[in-house]
Design a protein around this motif. Structure first.
Motif, PDB file in Angstrom:
ATOM      1  N   PRO A  72       0.808  -1.220   0.000  1.00 37.78           N
ATOM      2  CA  PRO A  72       0.000   0.000   0.000  1.00 37.78           C
ATOM      3  C   PRO A  72       0.839   1.267   0.000  1.00 37.78           C
ATOM      4  CG  PRO A  72       0.139  -0.855   2.217  1.00 37.78           C
ATOM      5  CD  PRO A  72       0.889  -1.832   1.346  1.00 37.78           C
ATOM      6  N   GLN A  73       0.287   2.307  -0.595  1.00 40.92           N
ATOM      7  CA  GLN A  73       0.881   3.625  -0.497  1.00 40.92           C
ATOM      8  C   GLN A  73      -0.210   4.676  -0.657  1.00 40.92           C
ATOM      9  OE1 GLN A  73       3.146   5.338  -3.824  1.00 40.92           O
ATOM     10  NE2 GLN A  73       3.084   3.331  -4.810  1.00 40.92           N
ATOM     11  N   PRO A  74      -0.019   5.880  -0.082  1.00 37.02           N
ATOM     12  CA  PRO A  74      -1.010   6.939  -0.252  1.00 37.02           C
ATOM     13  C   PRO A  74      -1.051   7.403  -1.703  1.00 37.02           C
ATOM     14  CG  PRO A  74       0.943   7.764   0.888  1.00 37.02           C
ATOM     15  CD  PRO A  74       1.099   6.289   0.781  1.00 37.02           C
ATOM     16  N   MET A  97      -4.438  21.960 -13.106  1.00 37.82           N
ATOM     17  CA  MET A  97      -3.843  20.627 -12.993  1.00 37.82           C
ATOM     18  C   MET A  97      -2.395  20.703 -12.504  1.00 37.82           C
ATOM     19  SD  MET A  97      -6.041  18.358 -13.362  1.00 37.82           S
ATOM     20  CE  MET A  97      -4.846  17.026 -13.276  1.00 37.82           C
ATOM     21  N   GLY A  98      -1.672  21.738 -12.900  1.00 38.19           N
ATOM     22  CA  GLY A  98      -0.324  21.924 -12.366  1.00 38.19           C
ATOM     23  C   GLY A  98      -0.354  22.142 -10.866  1.00 38.19           C
ATOM     24  N   ALA A  99      -1.328  22.916 -10.406  1.00 36.51           N
ATOM     25  CA  ALA A  99      -1.474  23.149  -8.968  1.00 36.51           C
ATOM     26  C   ALA A  99      -1.854  21.857  -8.245  1.00 36.51           C
ATOM     27  CB  ALA A  99      -2.526  24.224  -8.721  1.00 36.51           C
ATOM     28  N   ALA A 100      -2.734  21.061  -8.851  1.00 44.41           N
ATOM     29  CA  ALA A 100      -3.142  19.792  -8.241  1.00 44.41           C
ATOM     30  C   ALA A 100      -1.957  18.831  -8.147  1.00 44.41           C
ATOM     31  CB  ALA A 100      -4.277  19.162  -9.044  1.00 44.41           C
ATOM     32  N   LEU A 101      -1.131  18.797  -9.176  1.00 47.95           N
ATOM     33  CA  LEU A 101       0.039  17.930  -9.174  1.00 47.95           C
ATOM     34  C   LEU A 101       0.989  18.307  -8.037  1.00 47.95           C
ATOM     35  CD1 LEU A 101       1.843  15.772 -10.473  1.00 47.95           C
ATOM     36  CD2 LEU A 101       2.635  17.524 -12.086  1.00 47.95           C
ATOM     37  N   ASN A 102       1.243  19.594  -7.895  1.00 44.06           N
ATOM     38  CA  ASN A 102       2.132  20.043  -6.820  1.00 44.06           C
ATOM     39  C   ASN A 102       1.519  19.801  -5.438  1.00 44.06           C
ATOM     40  OD1 ASN A 102       4.150  20.893  -8.579  1.00 44.06           O
ATOM     41  ND2 ASN A 102       3.250  22.922  -8.819  1.00 44.06           N
ATOM     42  N   ARG A 103       0.198  19.941  -5.335  1.00 47.10           N
ATOM     43  CA  ARG A 103      -0.447  19.703  -4.052  1.00 47.10           C
ATOM     44  C   ARG A 103      -0.389  18.210  -3.695  1.00 47.10           C
ATOM     45  NH1 ARG A 103      -3.758  22.890  -1.077  1.00 47.10           N
ATOM     46  NH2 ARG A 103      -2.270  24.447  -1.871  1.00 47.10           N
ATOM     47  N   CYS A 104      -0.493  17.330  -4.690  1.00 45.92           N
ATOM     48  CA  CYS A 104      -0.317  15.898  -4.421  1.00 45.92           C
ATOM     49  C   CYS A 104       1.035  15.663  -3.748  1.00 45.92           C
ATOM     50  CB  CYS A 104      -0.396  15.093  -5.719  1.00 45.92           C
ATOM     51  SG  CYS A 104      -2.061  14.766  -6.340  1.00 45.92           S
ATOM     52  N   ALA A 105       2.068  16.307  -4.276  1.00 49.42           N
ATOM     53  CA  ALA A 105       3.399  16.161  -3.690  1.00 49.42           C
ATOM     54  C   ALA A 105       3.436  16.709  -2.269  1.00 49.42           C
ATOM     55  CB  ALA A 105       4.434  16.864  -4.564  1.00 49.42           C
ATOM     56  N   ALA A 110       3.000  10.060  -3.647  1.00 45.83           N
ATOM     57  CA  ALA A 110       4.012   9.839  -4.678  1.00 45.83           C
ATOM     58  C   ALA A 110       3.392   9.392  -5.995  1.00 45.83           C
ATOM     59  CB  ALA A 110       5.032   8.802  -4.220  1.00 45.83           C
ATOM     60  N   VAL A 111       2.110   8.979  -5.962  1.00 47.36           N
ATOM     61  CA  VAL A 111       1.408   8.570  -7.175  1.00 47.36           C
ATOM     62  C   VAL A 111       0.023   9.213  -7.194  1.00 47.36           C
ATOM     63  CG1 VAL A 111       2.640   6.384  -7.352  1.00 47.36           C
ATOM     64  CG2 VAL A 111       0.468   6.463  -6.126  1.00 47.36           C
ATOM     65  N   SER A 112      -0.538   9.303  -8.405  1.00 53.94           N
ATOM     66  CA  SER A 112      -1.852   9.919  -8.572  1.00 53.94           C
ATOM     67  C   SER A 112      -2.625   9.189  -9.659  1.00 53.94           C
ATOM     68  CB  SER A 112      -1.700  11.400  -8.947  1.00 53.94           C
ATOM     69  OG  SER A 112      -2.959  11.980  -9.242  1.00 53.94           O
ATOM     70  N   VAL A 113      -3.945   9.146  -9.494  1.00 51.87           N
ATOM     71  CA  VAL A 113      -4.849   8.514 -10.462  1.00 51.87           C
ATOM     72  C   VAL A 113      -5.988   9.469 -10.762  1.00 51.87           C
ATOM     73  CG1 VAL A 113      -6.557   6.658 -10.780  1.00 51.87           C
ATOM     74  CG2 VAL A 113      -4.323   6.133  -9.798  1.00 51.87           C
ATOM     75  N   LEU A 114      -6.485   9.422 -11.987  1.00 48.71           N
ATOM     76  CA  LEU A 114      -7.693  10.157 -12.339  1.00 48.71           C
ATOM     77  C   LEU A 114      -8.443   9.410 -13.432  1.00 48.71           C
ATOM     78  CD1 LEU A 114      -7.100  11.645 -15.325  1.00 48.71           C
ATOM     79  CD2 LEU A 114      -5.776  13.186 -13.880  1.00 48.71           C
ATOM     80  N   VAL A 279       4.229  11.006  -9.145  1.00 42.91           N
ATOM     81  CA  VAL A 279       4.438  12.385  -8.703  1.00 42.91           C
ATOM     82  C   VAL A 279       5.879  12.563  -8.231  1.00 42.91           C
ATOM     83  CG1 VAL A 279       3.681  14.168  -7.081  1.00 42.91           C
ATOM     84  CG2 VAL A 279       2.004  12.577  -8.068  1.00 42.91           C
ATOM     85  N   ASP A 280       6.341  11.650  -7.398  1.00 46.73           N
ATOM     86  CA  ASP A 280       7.723  11.596  -6.935  1.00 46.73           C
ATOM     87  C   ASP A 280       8.260  10.233  -7.359  1.00 46.73           C
ATOM     88  OD1 ASP A 280      10.054  11.023  -5.378  1.00 46.73           O
ATOM     89  OD2 ASP A 280       9.472  12.552  -3.926  1.00 46.73           O
ATOM     90  N   ALA A 281       9.055  10.203  -8.448  1.00 48.30           N
ATOM     91  CA  ALA A 281       9.439   8.935  -9.052  1.00 48.30           C
ATOM     92  C   ALA A 281      10.214   8.046  -8.075  1.00 48.30           C
ATOM     93  CB  ALA A 281      10.268   9.183 -10.313  1.00 48.30           C
ATOM     94  N   ALA A 282      11.194   8.601  -7.381  1.00 49.23           N
ATOM     95  CA  ALA A 282      12.004   7.786  -6.474  1.00 49.23           C
ATOM     96  C   ALA A 282      11.171   7.232  -5.327  1.00 49.23           C
ATOM     97  CB  ALA A 282      13.175   8.611  -5.937  1.00 49.23           C
ATOM     98  N   ASP A 283      10.296   8.064  -4.759  1.00 48.38           N
ATOM     99  CA  ASP A 283       9.452   7.620  -3.649  1.00 48.38           C
ATOM    100  C   ASP A 283       8.468   6.554  -4.113  1.00 48.38           C
ATOM    101  OD1 ASP A 283       8.657   7.588  -1.025  1.00 48.38           O
ATOM    102  OD2 ASP A 283       7.381   9.359  -1.170  1.00 48.38           O
TER     103      ASP A 283
END
Length: 382
Positions: A72-74, A97-105, A110-114, A279-283
């Motif tokens: 599992p991961q958030p 969408m740029g703001a949403a991407l940064n807010r996910c971080a 570290a990942v996002s779905v839509l 969102v964060d590739a390494a994480d």
């Protein structure tokens, strides 16, 4: 135009934008929507683009847990993306969408779905088609042919069982090494489990949620960890065959029900595609699960214009079921963030090469396919 966090005082304007984007809601659905999103407003999960006092665009980030190879991961579930009709074509969608991407971080996702209403804008921001949500149509009478196994104790489930259900879902997806399915927070489950129109049953190693829909049965979730419980839960749904003719059920790609049915000559399955982004590739690499049978070391070159910290030369290493992405020297395959996101979700390297997401040396393609082998799915729509 400015981007800001939305508050409860903005919800009337948000609902108006939503109506203009997706159509009107009934009074009951609008009340449920407010109940679900109000806690997210307080958590900084609803963003808006404003032009003076006027709300122009919105995006919401739902808090989910998602499993990848049983780990599992958030995950940030991006939803409620709207742009006022009179402001479309002005780049406002990319802005929100740029703001949403940064807010996910910022939220630690570290990942996002839509689920896309249209593909180009999301693909241009790094989300890529990754998995499906599949709905099978089954004759209810066929479910009566699913023979019971060992006796399984089932009980009705309500809001007070939310915590137990969250823990159970975690055990189920870990045990099956699932990739893609998500779980709501317990607070959200308490709201869903309070719906009088849903019939919810719990076993020690499985659960089902279903409802009547236009004279037929609609199964939202049915997950089990044993053959006996799978037979018991599907048999429970099948007891409605004297009234309902059909069951529509959200299922996994290789759901056991397709093998439990006595007759299966033709599958009737409708699929909805969803898009995925690292969102964060390494994480994200570190949080994913992998087959312990795979050991690998692959140099990668990654390009991510929207999240420059992801760009550069990396070394992917996988061993003993865990993975790591650390700074490398380059010289290996080159991926766009779209390509790596799709690869992470099991899209074959050959497909990515033919669609432009993967270039450079091909000597590691089989290794990458083995590392990220998956058939991702979602049971829930958001």
């Amino acid at each position: 135009m400015d981007i800001r966090d939305l508050g409860e005082d903005d919800l009337d304007a948000v609902l108006d934008n939503r109506k203009r984007a997706f159509g009107p809601l009934s009074a009951g659905d609008a009340a449920m929507w407010r109940k679900m999103v109000t806690p997210l407003v307080a958590q900084g999960r609803y963003l808006g683009v404003v032009d003076g006092a006027r709300l122009v665009a919105t995006a919401r980030i739902n808090p989910y847990t998602q499993w990848w190879h049983g780990r599992p991961q958030p995950m940030g579930g991006v939803a409620g993306v709207t742009v006022a009709p009179e402001d479309r074509g002005r780049g406002v969608g990319r802005l929100v969408m740029g703001a949403a991407l940064n807010r996910c971080a910022d939220l630690g996702n570290a990942v996002s779905v839509l689920y896309p209403a249209t593909t180009p804008i999301y693909r241009s921001m790094g989300w890529e088609h990754a998995g499906t949500r599949s709905i099978a149509t089954l004759p209810t009478e066929l479910l009566r042919t699913v023979a019971p196994g060992e006796p399984v104790k089932l009980r009705r489930m309500g809001p007070g069982d939310a915590g137990e259900l969250v823990a159970l879902i975690g055990r189920l997806h870990a045990a099956s090494r699932a990739s893609g399915p998500l779980c709501y927070e317990a607070e959200t489950w308490r709201v869903w489990l309070a719906d009088d129109d849903d019939f919810c049953y719990l076993a020690d190693d499985g659960y089902v949620i279903y409802r009547w829909s236009g004279g037929d049965i609609e199964v939202d979730n049915l997950v089990a960890a044993s053959e006996a419980t799978a037979r018991a839960l599907w048999g429970l749904v099948g007891t409605s065959s004297s009234v309902a003719q059909r069951v529509t059920a959200t299922i996994a790609p290789d759901d056991p029900i397709l093998w439990l049915l006595r007759e299966r000559s033709k599958d009737v399955v409708a699929s909805t595609r969803w898009m995925f982004r690292l969102v964060d590739a390494a994480d994200a690499i570190a949080r994913r699960g992998y087959s312990p049978a795979v050991t690998a070391s692959v140099p990668l070159e990654l390009t991510d214009p929207a999240r420059p910290a992801n760009s550069g030369a990396w070394l992917l290493e996988v061993a003993a079921g865990s993975g790591a992405l650390s700074p490398g020297r380059g010289g290996g395959p080159a991926l766009t963030i779209n390509g790596l996101s799709a690869l992470y979700a099991g899209v074959p390297a050959a497909t990515l090469r033919m669609s432009g997401g993967l270039t450079g040396p091909a000597e590691f393609d089989d290794t990458l396919d083995a590392v990220f082998a998956a058939k991702p799915y979602l049971l829930d729509y958001f």
